[in-house]
Design an enzyme around this catalytic site. Structure first.
Site, PDB file in Angstrom:
ATOM      1  CG  PHE A 375      -1.686  -1.609   1.649  1.00 52.42           C
ATOM      2  CD1 PHE A 375      -2.104  -2.427   0.695  1.00 52.42           C
ATOM      3  CD2 PHE A 375      -1.827  -1.943   2.784  1.00 52.42           C
ATOM      4  CE1 PHE A 375      -2.656  -3.175   0.464  1.00 52.42           C
ATOM      5  CE2 PHE A 375      -2.327  -3.212   3.057  1.00 52.42           C
ATOM      6  CZ  PHE A 375      -2.954  -3.811   1.948  1.00 52.42           C
ATOM      7  CB  CYS A 376       2.594   3.657  -1.884  1.00 50.31           C
ATOM      8  SG  CYS A 376       2.731   3.164  -3.328  1.00 50.31           S
TER       9      CYS A 376
END
Length: 460
Positions: A375-376
């Site tokens: 999710f970055c």
């Protein structure tokens, strides 16, 4: 930032109409089903109201700040009125500026380019990469993941107390985690920052779509967010807040619109008089449709009543958390614990499952769109999973074959447009997959887990 606990009124708590709510998708097991979009944290579906507003304006599209014609003047007024709408939505102070950008990432990179020389930046390892990485030309102090809101404040206070008290300093913090959905103690962090002579920027990418954001009430110096997470369909973002650092900095982009006057010098060079308004950092032809879509979304959320929207979303959060708790194999990821207030963003792993395999099965067999990966927010997810910082794993790419453990997690996210049926289908699908296994075989292809069209894994 307390979350409303007002009683739900079914007559006013229906989901807001969004684009794509009637789209059907094929299932690998045969037939079609209405798509359940549960990946709001990445990009929320556009509100129908926003799309209608943009469609009504589109025939009147014209250049902004450039022309004398009627359509140009109309577009310029619409662009600047949108700035005022966003300022009202964010509770901006009288002397704050609203700068339009491409995204939260662009907004924070703009601010990073505007901080004074020698500025020290404090950022938690729990941040999204958009707020973790832009500070390349600054002295950066990375703070470890706190396990309570109180620890977050205490860690910041200790770090600020140890800094050079005479240099500029900036704290960057999220309002709501894009991994756990947990709300951060923004007002308390702002007070700690200001008590030590530092400024603070709030990454509101995940907070603004789910909860009111008031710059003056929170006492933050800047707020950044993206339109595509705020139910607006186009690539625009916002950086709003104090004007002095922005006015003193070189323009983020050099070009038309950022300059008031350009003149040749006798020695052959060029003298430039740059704007001191928000236009200083908005060079080039602006994305007027994207900006208008953000303003339209701000109006739609305000008119719908944020208290009502928050109350309904909290009911969805309760249902999801209680439903997942009934499946022993599911581990929900959390920093602050089960009682922490949160928005509609929940990440989890399933014992015995590769997270990418599980997400692929939700899509292929149930028509449910979620997100898998890191999710970055790689440092945060690794911390939550108890893995070594050097363990392999990257956003959206499985590092193991279906059925093998992976470093990735699964994220379900929802909001103002989510129907009850999507939540019910998701919980039913999680339970069935864990209890009975996937109906189809899957393989890794080009870094993604995909259904093998050859044969079913079990009788359908």
């Amino acid at each position: 930032m307390p979350v409303s606990t007002a009683a739900l009124d079914p007559s006013v708590c229906a989901p807001l109409p969004v684009l794509g709510q009637d789209v059907t998708v094929p299932l690998v097991t045969g037939g079609e089903v209405t798509y359940a979009a549960l990946d709001y944290a990445a990009s929320a579906p556009a509100l129908q109201r926003v799309w209608d507003d943009v469609a009504a304006y589109a025939p009147y599209y014209g250049s902004v700040h450039r022309g004398a014609g009627y359509l140009s003047q109309l577009s310029t007024d619409l662009f600047e009125n949108s700035r005022r709408t966003v300022a009202e939505f964010l509770g901006c102070r009288a002397d704050d500026q609203v700068v339009f950008t491409r995204s939260t990432t662009d907004s924070l990179n703009l601010l990073a380019a505007a901080i004074p020389a020698g500025c020290q930046v404090f950022v938690y390892e729990t941040e999204h990469h958009a707020s973790l990485l832009p500070w390349r030309d600054a002295r950066v102090t990375y703070l470890n993941a706190p396990r309570t809101p109180g620890q977050a404040v205490e860690a910041l206070e200790r770090a600020l107390a140890d800094r050079d008290p005479y240099g500029p300093a900036l704290v960057c913090v999220t309002g709501a985690s894009n991994v756990t959905g947990e709300l951060w103690p923004v007002k308390e962090l702002a007070a700690a920052a200001h008590a030590h002579g530092a400024r603070i920027v709030l990454d509101a990418a995940q907070l603004a779509p789910h909860h009111p954001v008031d710059i003056a009430e929170l006492d933050v110096d800047w707020v950044a967010f993206s339109g595509h997470k705020l139910y607006a369909p186009f690539g625009s973002g916002v950086l709003a807040g104090r004007a002095d650092w922005l006015q003193a900095a070189e323009p983020y982009l050099a070009g038309g619109g950022a300059s008031r006057k350009v003149a040749r010098r006798a020695d052959g060079g060029v003298d430039v008089d740059w704007h001191t308004t928000a236009a200083r950092h908005e060079a080039g032809s602006p994305n007027v449709i994207g900006v208008y879509s953000i303003a339209s979304a701000c109006k739609a959320l305000t008119e719908a009543g944020f208290d009502t929207l928050v109350a309904r979303e909290q009911e969805l959060v309760r249902r999801v958390r209680e439903g997942l708790a009934e499946v022993p194999e599911v581990q929900v990821l959390s920093l602050f614990g089960d009682d922490a207030p949160r928005v509609g963003v929940i990440s989890f792993v399933v014992r015995g499952w590769n997270s990418s395999h599980f997400a692929a099965a939700l899509s292929a067999e149930y028509g449910i769109g979620v997100r898998d990966g890191l999710f970055c927010a790689h440092p945060l997810v690794r911390t939550l999973l108890g893995s070594d910082p050097q363990d392999p794993g990257e956003c959206g790419a499985p590092e193991a074959e279906p059925g093998e453990r992976s470093l990735n997690a699964i994220r379900v996210s929802f909001g103002a447009g989510t129907p009850d049926e999507h939540i019910e289908r998701f919980l039913r699908a999680v339970s069935e997959l864990v209890r009975e296994g996937a109906q189809w075989k899957y393989r890794t292809e080009d870094g993604r887990c995909v259904p093998d069209r050859g044969e079913a894994a079990r009788t359908v």
